[in-house]
Design a protein around this motif. Structure first.
Motif, PDB file in Angstrom:
ATOM      1  N   LYS A  23      17.088 -87.564  11.904  1.00 25.21           N
ATOM      2  CA  LYS A  23      16.004 -86.766  11.283  1.00 25.21           C
ATOM      3  C   LYS A  23      16.513 -85.346  11.022  1.00 25.21           C
ATOM      4  N   LYS A  24      17.111 -84.760  12.052  1.00 21.45           N
ATOM      5  CA  LYS A  24      17.611 -83.382  11.928  1.00 21.45           C
ATOM      6  C   LYS A  24      18.681 -83.288  10.840  1.00 21.45           C
ATOM      7  N   ALA A  25      19.627 -84.231  10.875  1.00 19.94           N
ATOM      8  CA  ALA A  25      20.746 -84.181   9.918  1.00 19.94           C
ATOM      9  C   ALA A  25      20.236 -84.313   8.487  1.00 19.94           C
ATOM     10  N   TYR A  26      19.298 -85.245   8.245  1.00 23.38           N
ATOM     11  CA  TYR A  26      18.812 -85.438   6.869  1.00 23.38           C
ATOM     12  C   TYR A  26      17.840 -84.330   6.448  1.00 23.38           C
ATOM     13  N   ASP A  27      17.101 -83.776   7.386  1.00 24.48           N
ATOM     14  CA  ASP A  27      16.273 -82.607   7.048  1.00 24.48           C
ATOM     15  C   ASP A  27      17.160 -81.460   6.565  1.00 24.48           C
TER      16      ASP A  27
ATOM     17  N   ALA B 101      18.669 -82.195   3.127  1.00 20.32           N
ATOM     18  CA  ALA B 101      17.683 -82.142   2.034  1.00 20.32           C
ATOM     19  C   ALA B 101      17.302 -80.701   1.700  1.00 20.32           C
ATOM     20  N   ALA B 102      17.353 -79.809   2.707  1.00 19.22           N
ATOM     21  CA  ALA B 102      16.909 -78.428   2.478  1.00 19.22           C
ATOM     22  C   ALA B 102      18.045 -77.521   2.015  1.00 19.22           C
TER      23      ALA B 102
ATOM     24  N   ASP C 133      24.240 -78.521  -0.636  1.00 21.52           N
ATOM     25  CA  ASP C 133      24.675 -79.855  -0.212  1.00 21.52           C
ATOM     26  C   ASP C 133      25.143 -80.646  -1.439  1.00 21.52           C
ATOM     27  N   ILE C 134      26.218 -81.391  -1.280  1.00 26.69           N
ATOM     28  CA  ILE C 134      26.794 -82.101  -2.442  1.00 26.69           C
ATOM     29  C   ILE C 134      25.771 -82.988  -3.144  1.00 26.69           C
ATOM     30  N   ASN C 135      24.932 -83.693  -2.382  1.00 26.49           N
ATOM     31  CA  ASN C 135      23.948 -84.590  -3.012  1.00 26.49           C
ATOM     32  C   ASN C 135      22.938 -83.801  -3.843  1.00 26.49           C
ATOM     33  N   ASN C 136      22.570 -82.620  -3.347  1.00 25.17           N
ATOM     34  CA  ASN C 136      21.622 -81.793  -4.096  1.00 25.17           C
ATOM     35  C   ASN C 136      22.279 -81.181  -5.332  1.00 25.17           C
ATOM     36  N   LEU C 137      23.550 -80.808  -5.194  1.00 25.16           N
ATOM     37  CA  LEU C 137      24.265 -80.254  -6.359  1.00 25.16           C
ATOM     38  C   LEU C 137      24.336 -81.290  -7.478  1.00 25.16           C
ATOM     39  N   LEU C 138      24.624 -82.538  -7.088  1.00 27.28           N
ATOM     40  CA  LEU C 138      24.772 -83.584  -8.113  1.00 27.28           C
ATOM     41  C   LEU C 138      23.453 -83.848  -8.837  1.00 27.28           C
ATOM     42  N   GLY C 139      22.333 -83.685  -8.123  1.00 32.81           N
ATOM     43  CA  GLY C 139      21.041 -84.017  -8.736  1.00 32.81           C
ATOM     44  C   GLY C 139      20.265 -82.814  -9.250  1.00 32.81           C
TER      45      GLY C 139
ATOM     46  N   PRO D 272      11.175 -85.697   7.257  1.00 36.33           N
ATOM     47  CA  PRO D 272      10.044 -85.133   6.515  1.00 36.33           C
ATOM     48  C   PRO D 272      10.485 -84.367   5.259  1.00 36.33           C
ATOM     49  N   GLU D 273      11.637 -83.673   5.346  1.00 32.93           N
ATOM     50  CA  GLU D 273      12.123 -82.919   4.175  1.00 32.93           C
ATOM     51  C   GLU D 273      12.436 -83.859   3.022  1.00 32.93           C
ATOM     52  N   GLN D 274      13.081 -84.984   3.340  1.00 36.65           N
ATOM     53  CA  GLN D 274      13.407 -85.945   2.272  1.00 36.65           C
ATOM     54  C   GLN D 274      12.130 -86.513   1.648  1.00 36.65           C
ATOM     55  N   ALA D 275      11.145 -86.834   2.491  1.00 38.51           N
ATOM     56  CA  ALA D 275       9.895 -87.389   1.950  1.00 38.51           C
ATOM     57  C   ALA D 275       9.234 -86.369   1.024  1.00 38.51           C
ATOM     58  N   LYS D 276       9.304 -85.091   1.418  1.00 38.29           N
ATOM     59  CA  LYS D 276       8.718 -84.021   0.596  1.00 38.29           C
ATOM     60  C   LYS D 276       9.429 -83.931  -0.760  1.00 38.29           C
TER      61      LYS D 276
END
Ligand SMILES: C[S@@+](CC[C@H](N)C(=O)[O-])C[C@H]1O[C@@H](n2cnc3c(N)ncnc32)[C@H](O)[C@@H]1O
Length: 279
Positions: free
Chosen positions: A8-12, A15-16, A20-26, A111-115
């Protein structure tokens, strides 16, 4: 070892983090994925000559992953309900809905990912069809039993230690003749394979399983296997391209070496719920 609080902590945090590479790509289309890219069969490998072009290329490869897997969902009907188990920030669900028009519920520990997922569904005007919530796919409430026609689990079962519990829980929440698609990094036996597994598990908080474990445990549970697709060759070029990025995360070398030498595999498993099982 499976640790939902640490995940949970790592993915929060991921996502925030705008860098982060995944956020840069999208960042242009808000489609955020946390999964491998793949080369579509028959496509040539491209060699982008700038970081901006490389990021675009990597995003195309991660979108390819979803497109390729949508091809496996020929039996998913428009009026079906799909569970995106371990949905991340929602990119896959958005693309699956756009292609298949079905309703989708995504579950994540974060929760951050769900948001982020719900915000993106709204941006795409599909919030009435695609919803993301915080939930643990190993422990569903009884109201979810016999609810879903289809389960899609892309790159999240690696985090789970107890596949038996997972297959059993998936059996409970699907209707009779439900379908389950799992896409996973798979461990291989042998010394080199075990070294890669250790590196992967430490870096990604996973406990990756072998192909045989998925098939044997699934078939020993409520499921029969209908297709296995080894996508290892298709994903190695994605990791090779990521090695050249200015935004490397530290895992690229062993991920590329693992997939390129077939010491780790990238597999799709399609299961159908056994006939006589209704909950
Ligand atoms: C690597 S990401 C994959 C995200 C997405 N499926 C994709 O393909 O981009 C792993 C996801 O699995 C989720 N996850 C791991 N264990 C879970 C559990 N027990 N219940 C719900 N989600 C879980 C995490 O919260 C995260 O969203």
């Amino acid at each position: 070892m499976y640790n939902p609080d640490a995940l949970k902590k790592a993915y929060d945090k991921k996502a925030a983090n705008v860098n982060d590479i995944n956020n840069l790509l999208g960042k242009d289309d808000n489609l955020i994925f946390n999964h491998n890219g793949i080369l579509m069969p028959g496509d040539n490998i491209e060699q982008p000559d700038s970081e901006a072009k490389l990021l675009k290329y990597l995003h195309k490869l991660e979108i390819n992953q979803v497109k390729y897997l949508i091809g496996k969902m020929y039996d998913l009907e428009k009026d079906g309900l799909l569970l995106d188990a371990g949905c991340g920030s929602g990119g896959s669900s958005i693309l699956i809905h756009n292609a298949k028009k079905c309703k989708i519920e995504g579950y994540t520990l974060s929760p951050e990912q769900a948001k982020v997922g719900n915000r993106t569904a709204k941006k795409y005007g599909i919030e009435g069809f695609v919803k993301f919530e915080v939930g643990n796919i190993l422990y569903f409430e009884e109201k979810c039993y016999n609810k879903f026609d289809y389960i899609y689990a892309s790159e999240n079962t690696e985090h789970l230690t107890d596949l038996r519990l997972m297959f059993s829980e998936f059996g409970k929440v699907t209707k009779s003749a439900g379908v389950l698609i799992i896409v996973a990094w798979c461990a291989t036996k042998g010394e080199r394979g075990m070294i890669i597994k250790k590196q992967v598990d430490e870096h990604y908080l996973t406990d990756i399983h072998t192909i045989e474990e998925y098939i044997n445990i699934g078939c020993d549970s409520d499921w029969e296997i209908t297709e296995v697709d080894d996508m290892t060759e298709l994903t190695a070029p994605y990791w090779e391209a990521r090695l050249k990025s200015e935004n490397v995360t530290g895992s690229e070398k062993f991920m590329y070496e693992g997939f390129n030498a077939n010491r780790m595999q990238y597999c799709m498993f399609k299961f159908k719920k056994k006939n006589n099982l209704t909950q």
